[in-house]
Design a protein around this motif. Sequence first.
Motif, PDB file in Angstrom:
ATOM      1  N   GLU A 283       0.836  -1.204   0.000  1.00 35.38           N
ATOM      2  CA  GLU A 283       0.000   0.000   0.000  1.00 35.38           C
ATOM      3  C   GLU A 283       0.868   1.250   0.000  1.00 35.38           C
ATOM      4  OE1 GLU A 283      -3.958   1.856   2.061  1.00 35.38           O
ATOM      5  OE2 GLU A 283      -2.667   0.654   3.341  1.00 35.38           O
ATOM      6  N   PHE A 284       1.952   1.227   0.772  1.00 34.45           N
ATOM      7  CA  PHE A 284       2.820   2.392   0.813  1.00 34.45           C
ATOM      8  C   PHE A 284       3.403   2.695  -0.566  1.00 34.45           C
ATOM      9  CE2 PHE A 284       6.992   4.406   1.320  1.00 34.45           C
ATOM     10  CZ  PHE A 284       6.648   5.513   2.075  1.00 34.45           C
ATOM     11  N   ILE A 285       3.887   1.670  -1.251  1.00 36.17           N
ATOM     12  CA  ILE A 285       4.527   1.911  -2.543  1.00 36.17           C
ATOM     13  C   ILE A 285       3.495   2.397  -3.566  1.00 36.17           C
ATOM     14  CG2 ILE A 285       4.353  -0.290  -3.804  1.00 36.17           C
ATOM     15  CD1 ILE A 285       7.627   1.591  -3.096  1.00 36.17           C
ATOM     16  N   SER A 286       2.219   1.987  -3.397  1.00 36.79           N
ATOM     17  CA  SER A 286       1.191   2.412  -4.346  1.00 36.79           C
ATOM     18  C   SER A 286       0.854   3.893  -4.213  1.00 36.79           C
ATOM     19  CB  SER A 286      -0.078   1.579  -4.158  1.00 36.79           C
ATOM     20  OG  SER A 286      -0.752   1.941  -2.972  1.00 36.79           O
ATOM     21  N   LEU A 287       1.211   4.507  -3.087  1.00 35.83           N
ATOM     22  CA  LEU A 287       0.904   5.927  -2.908  1.00 35.83           C
ATOM     23  C   LEU A 287       1.658   6.796  -3.914  1.00 35.83           C
ATOM     24  CD1 LEU A 287       0.988   6.182   1.003  1.00 35.83           C
ATOM     25  CD2 LEU A 287      -0.973   5.827  -0.490  1.00 35.83           C
ATOM     26  N   TYR A 288       2.756   6.269  -4.444  1.00 36.02           N
ATOM     27  CA  TYR A 288       3.530   7.025  -5.431  1.00 36.02           C
ATOM     28  C   TYR A 288       2.939   6.890  -6.840  1.00 36.02           C
ATOM     29  CZ  TYR A 288       7.508   7.348  -2.169  1.00 36.02           C
ATOM     30  OH  TYR A 288       8.335   7.615  -1.108  1.00 36.02           O
ATOM     31  N   ALA A 289       2.120   5.879  -7.040  1.00 33.33           N
ATOM     32  CA  ALA A 289       1.745   5.480  -8.396  1.00 33.33           C
ATOM     33  C   ALA A 289       0.640   6.361  -8.956  1.00 33.33           C
ATOM     34  CB  ALA A 289       1.318   4.014  -8.393  1.00 33.33           C
ATOM     35  N   ASN A 290       0.946   7.607  -9.191  1.00 36.33           N
ATOM     36  CA  ASN A 290      -0.050   8.563  -9.654  1.00 36.33           C
ATOM     37  C   ASN A 290       0.600   9.533 -10.632  1.00 36.33           C
ATOM     38  OD1 ASN A 290      -1.928  10.685  -9.908  1.00 36.33           O
ATOM     39  ND2 ASN A 290      -2.759  10.281  -7.879  1.00 36.33           N
ATOM     40  N   PRO A 291       0.224   9.471 -11.912  1.00 32.92           N
ATOM     41  CA  PRO A 291       0.845  10.380 -12.887  1.00 32.92           C
ATOM     42  C   PRO A 291       0.506  11.850 -12.664  1.00 32.92           C
ATOM     43  CG  PRO A 291      -0.241   8.524 -13.983  1.00 32.92           C
ATOM     44  CD  PRO A 291      -0.695   8.515 -12.555  1.00 32.92           C
TER      45      PRO A 291
END
Length: 429
Positions: free
Chosen positions: A324-332
């Motif tokens: 979940e933490f790493i997914s917080l970056y996944a935003n263009p």
Amino acid sequence: MRGWMVLGLVLWGLGLAQSVRWTGQPEYRAVPGASTAAGAALDKSYVLVYPAQGTPRGTIVFVPGFLGGATNFDALARRLVLAAPGWAVWAWDRRANGLEDRRGFTSPDPWAYYQNYRVPDLPFLKDWGLRVHLDDLERVVDQARSSGPVVLAGHSLGASLASLFALYRGDKISGLILLDGAPRLVPLTREQYFGGTEGGFGRLAGLNELLEGRAPPYINAFGLNPVGFAQAEAQAFMTAQNPQADAPPGWAPYRASRLAAALARVDDRYALSSIFSVSVGQSTGREGISLFSLFVGSVVYTVRGPRGGRVEWRDSGEATDPLEFISLYANPTTGFSEWFFPYRLSLDISAYEVAMPELRPRSVAYPVLALGAGRGLLPQASNFRSVGEAFPNTRVEVRILPGLTHLDILTSRSGDAVGPIAAYLQGVR
């Protein structure tokens, strides 16, 4: 029958560990800001809007900390809109987020794109100090007030900025929440503000050097710079897409999964600075002790390579879920960091009485909630002394959330900060 009971208990336990969250898509919205030499195209800040669930009651505006971006608050916001029905969450991006080149996140290879990233010339950034940001924030608050009362909640240096807004335009908000931060974190004297000072890791430029062009207008020290932030987000973005793929060359000096290479940079076991640490698990690789960490009086480990194979990452059940933490970056659209954090803003906040003499202690009509992280910047109630100094004759409630790092307070899988914040919002008029 007994097997079903066991399964039910397991699922119930998982439900406690991973609190429920809103699964919709937040809107990214621009808000016109204060006028500067940069021009109208750049004189705006942004909010990531998580809509209220149920009859609208108000808006809580989250202010990110040093080098932080709007998605710092994604995990917290998704839980909070369900825990506090009727409250919308706006996660603020300061105006410098509009300078970021995020086209690389839609390219075939984001890592390759940012290997060749050239930092643009941004001379106007030296003027983006405390007054500009407080005026930007006032415009955000004014827009949010059209739907009801507004509560400001700042994390780390964002808590300082939110506190200073309460000194500046405190009558426009109905509450103030500080997350592991306080009005004064790193004070500078008048002489240090103008002339600079020697810090623990080298020289810190003063305002005179900045205005004369002898210092970069954005944070560029101790390995922290726009290129590094862009590359770190590219790593995390690619990791979220395929965590178990091999890390590309340059991510780590050993063979590793993308997840292991990315998280070894920020996990509290390996990160040198508590400001950027989060407890997300542990590497399976060989470890050593960082000699530099011993020099500064702490024990931090390094990953030296595989034990017979590729280095992997293990979720050891710590406060924050690694995936979940790493997914917080996944935003263009926006990210976890602010690549071009204005150096002027950090100077002005550290010497705010010099930068804006009108900011004086005052009482406010609402209580202040201060949440510290037990392993963060402010692990003891006494660390919040400057809150009472800034807001005399104001009720201040201090709570320490044990076991959390500075970032865990935003990202923990059980949403430790959600309950206290939701309870505070219930009392807002």
